[in-house]
Design a protein around this motif. Structure first.
Motif, PDB file in Angstrom:
ATOM      1  N   ASN A   1       0.551  -1.408  -0.072  1.00 22.07           N
ATOM      2  CA  ASN A   1       0.065   0.035   0.238  1.00 22.07           C
ATOM      3  C   ASN A   1       0.689   1.215   0.021  1.00 22.07           C
ATOM      4  OD1 ASN A   1      -2.505  -0.907  -0.175  1.00 22.07           O
ATOM      5  ND2 ASN A   1      -2.896  -1.021   1.964  1.00 22.07           N
ATOM      6  N   SER A   2       1.821   1.244  -0.887  1.00 20.53           N
ATOM      7  CA  SER A   2       2.687   2.365  -1.033  1.00 20.53           C
ATOM      8  C   SER A   2       2.138   3.476  -1.907  1.00 20.53           C
ATOM      9  CB  SER A   2       3.749   2.093  -1.720  1.00 20.53           C
ATOM     10  OG  SER A   2       4.556   3.298  -2.037  1.00 20.53           O
ATOM     11  N   ARG A   3       1.738   4.798  -1.089  1.00 21.39           N
ATOM     12  CA  ARG A   3       1.313   5.761  -2.016  1.00 21.39           C
ATOM     13  C   ARG A   3       2.050   6.204  -3.018  1.00 21.39           C
ATOM     14  NH1 ARG A   3       0.015   9.206   3.119  1.00 21.39           N
ATOM     15  NH2 ARG A   3      -2.076   8.461   3.450  1.00 21.39           N
ATOM     16  N   LEU A   4       3.308   6.087  -3.128  1.00 21.68           N
ATOM     17  CA  LEU A   4       4.093   6.286  -4.441  1.00 21.68           C
ATOM     18  C   LEU A   4       3.743   5.331  -5.552  1.00 21.68           C
ATOM     19  CD1 LEU A   4       6.072   7.730  -6.309  1.00 21.68           C
ATOM     20  CD2 LEU A   4       7.674   6.404  -5.099  1.00 21.68           C
ATOM     21  N   GLY A   5       3.698   3.946  -4.967  1.00 23.67           N
ATOM     22  CA  GLY A   5       3.311   2.809  -6.015  1.00 23.67           C
ATOM     23  C   GLY A   5       2.007   3.073  -6.734  1.00 23.67           C
ATOM     24  N   TYR A   6       1.181   3.468  -5.855  1.00 26.74           N
ATOM     25  CA  TYR A   6      -0.392   3.791  -6.241  1.00 26.74           C
ATOM     26  C   TYR A   6      -0.219   4.764  -7.276  1.00 26.74           C
ATOM     27  CZ  TYR A   6      -5.120   5.311  -6.007  1.00 26.74           C
ATOM     28  OH  TYR A   6      -6.501   5.989  -6.117  1.00 26.74           O
ATOM     29  N   TRP A   7       0.155   5.809  -7.090  1.00 29.68           N
ATOM     30  CA  TRP A   7       0.197   6.964  -8.150  1.00 29.68           C
ATOM     31  C   TRP A   7       1.134   6.637  -9.393  1.00 29.68           C
ATOM     32  CZ3 TRP A   7      -3.696   9.954  -8.430  1.00 29.68           C
ATOM     33  CH2 TRP A   7      -4.189  10.154  -7.002  1.00 29.68           C
ATOM     34  N   LEU A   8       2.074   5.730  -9.178  1.00 33.68           N
ATOM     35  CA  LEU A   8       2.901   5.522 -10.235  1.00 33.68           C
ATOM     36  C   LEU A   8       2.070   4.523 -11.189  1.00 33.68           C
ATOM     37  CD1 LEU A   8       6.453   4.405  -8.926  1.00 33.68           C
ATOM     38  CD2 LEU A   8       5.905   6.059 -10.826  1.00 33.68           C
ATOM     39  N   ASN A   9       1.242   3.483 -10.754  1.00 32.15           N
ATOM     40  CA  ASN A   9       0.579   2.510 -11.448  1.00 32.15           C
ATOM     41  C   ASN A   9      -0.639   3.137 -11.903  1.00 32.15           C
ATOM     42  OD1 ASN A   9       2.248   0.459 -12.074  1.00 32.15           O
ATOM     43  ND2 ASN A   9       1.655  -0.947 -10.359  1.00 32.15           N
ATOM     44  N   ILE A  10      -1.351   3.852 -11.299  1.00 32.41           N
ATOM     45  CA  ILE A  10      -2.414   4.784 -11.853  1.00 32.41           C
ATOM     46  C   ILE A  10      -2.207   5.675 -12.911  1.00 32.41           C
ATOM     47  CG2 ILE A  10      -4.376   6.459 -10.908  1.00 32.41           C
ATOM     48  CD1 ILE A  10      -4.913   3.791  -9.770  1.00 32.41           C
ATOM     49  N   THR A  11      -1.158   6.633 -12.753  1.00 30.70           N
ATOM     50  CA  THR A  11      -1.102   7.386 -13.613  1.00 30.70           C
ATOM     51  C   THR A  11      -0.350   7.142 -14.975  1.00 30.70           C
ATOM     52  OG1 THR A  11       1.028   8.373 -12.604  1.00 30.70           O
ATOM     53  CG2 THR A  11      -1.207   9.454 -12.006  1.00 30.70           C
ATOM     54  N   VAL A  12       0.781   6.277 -14.492  1.00 27.76           N
ATOM     55  CA  VAL A  12       1.603   6.024 -16.014  1.00 27.76           C
ATOM     56  C   VAL A  12       0.788   4.776 -16.799  1.00 27.76           C
ATOM     57  CG1 VAL A  12       3.602   4.692 -16.656  1.00 27.76           C
ATOM     58  CG2 VAL A  12       3.744   6.411 -14.719  1.00 27.76           C
ATOM     59  N   LEU A  13       0.180   4.043 -15.996  1.00 28.38           N
ATOM     60  CA  LEU A  13      -0.447   2.891 -16.730  1.00 28.38           C
ATOM     61  C   LEU A  13      -1.790   3.516 -17.356  1.00 28.38           C
ATOM     62  CD1 LEU A  13      -0.017  -0.207 -14.533  1.00 28.38           C
ATOM     63  CD2 LEU A  13       1.305   0.599 -16.319  1.00 28.38           C
ATOM     64  N   GLY A  14      -2.371   4.534 -16.774  1.00 30.68           N
ATOM     65  CA  GLY A  14      -3.570   5.219 -17.078  1.00 30.68           C
ATOM     66  C   GLY A  14      -3.433   6.000 -18.286  1.00 30.68           C
ATOM     67  N   VAL A  15      -2.406   6.779 -18.297  1.00 33.61           N
ATOM     68  CA  VAL A  15      -2.042   7.425 -19.556  1.00 33.61           C
ATOM     69  C   VAL A  15      -1.601   6.773 -20.817  1.00 33.61           C
ATOM     70  CG1 VAL A  15      -0.285   8.950 -20.678  1.00 33.61           C
ATOM     71  CG2 VAL A  15      -1.199   9.500 -18.283  1.00 33.61           C
ATOM     72  N   VAL A  16      -1.092   5.514 -20.459  1.00 28.68           N
ATOM     73  CA  VAL A  16      -0.756   4.760 -21.702  1.00 28.68           C
ATOM     74  C   VAL A  16      -2.060   4.147 -22.290  1.00 28.68           C
ATOM     75  CG1 VAL A  16       0.172   2.375 -22.177  1.00 28.68           C
ATOM     76  CG2 VAL A  16       1.450   3.985 -20.823  1.00 28.68           C
ATOM     77  N   ASP A  17      -2.881   3.622 -21.520  1.00 29.94           N
ATOM     78  CA  ASP A  17      -4.317   2.832 -21.734  1.00 29.94           C
ATOM     79  C   ASP A  17      -5.188   4.067 -22.519  1.00 29.94           C
ATOM     80  OD1 ASP A  17      -3.790   0.198 -21.315  1.00 29.94           O
ATOM     81  OD2 ASP A  17      -4.856   0.215 -19.424  1.00 29.94           O
ATOM     82  N   VAL A  18      -5.337   5.235 -21.971  1.00 28.87           N
ATOM     83  CA  VAL A  18      -6.110   6.344 -22.645  1.00 28.87           C
ATOM     84  C   VAL A  18      -5.465   6.736 -23.964  1.00 28.87           C
ATOM     85  CG1 VAL A  18      -6.855   8.609 -22.406  1.00 28.87           C
ATOM     86  CG2 VAL A  18      -7.096   7.216 -20.450  1.00 28.87           C
TER      87      VAL A  18
END
Length: 117
Positions: free
Chosen positions: A58-75
């Motif tokens: 439950n790392s906040r940094l890990g959360y934001w890394l996968n949410i934002t990076v992967l989200g941008v790629v998928d969008v």
């Protein structure tokens, strides 16, 4: 769920990279496609690494890394390849659907459990 997203992209990327190297890059379009699949492989590996090392605790940094990076790629993938019809709808939306499910699960986990930095 982020591990699943990463494995999906790594598997697709590696298989297409192998095909690309076997067939050669005769022109710019083939070279760009090969580069896209190399990037998909690397992003998949990043998703797995972040999920196992950071999202698991439950790392906040890990959360934001996968949410934002992967989200941008998928969008970007949806708008550039799926919506114009270059990739079939079912195959093209599997990654974004997994990302959405992973994002919901990670958000719920982050709200319920103690958070690490």
């Amino acid at each position: 769920m982020f591990v699943l997203w990463g494995l999906l992209h790594m598997g697709l990327g590696v298989s297409m990279v192998i095909d690309g190297f076997a067939g050669g890059t005769a022109g710019e379009l083939e070279a760009e496609s090969l580069m896209f699949f190399i990037c998909a492989t690397v992003l998949g590996a990043q998703a797995v690494a972040v999920a196992l090392a950071m999202n698991r605790i439950n790392s906040r940094l890990g959360y934001w890394l996968n949410i934002t990076v992967l989200g941008v790629v998928d969008v970007a993938f949806l708008f550039v390849l799926v919506i114009p019809g270059h990739v079939d709808l079912i195959g093209g939306t599997s990654g974004p659907v997994i990302w959405l499910a992973a994002s919901v699960c990670a958000t719920v986990a982050l709200r319920r459990e103690p958070v690490s930095a």
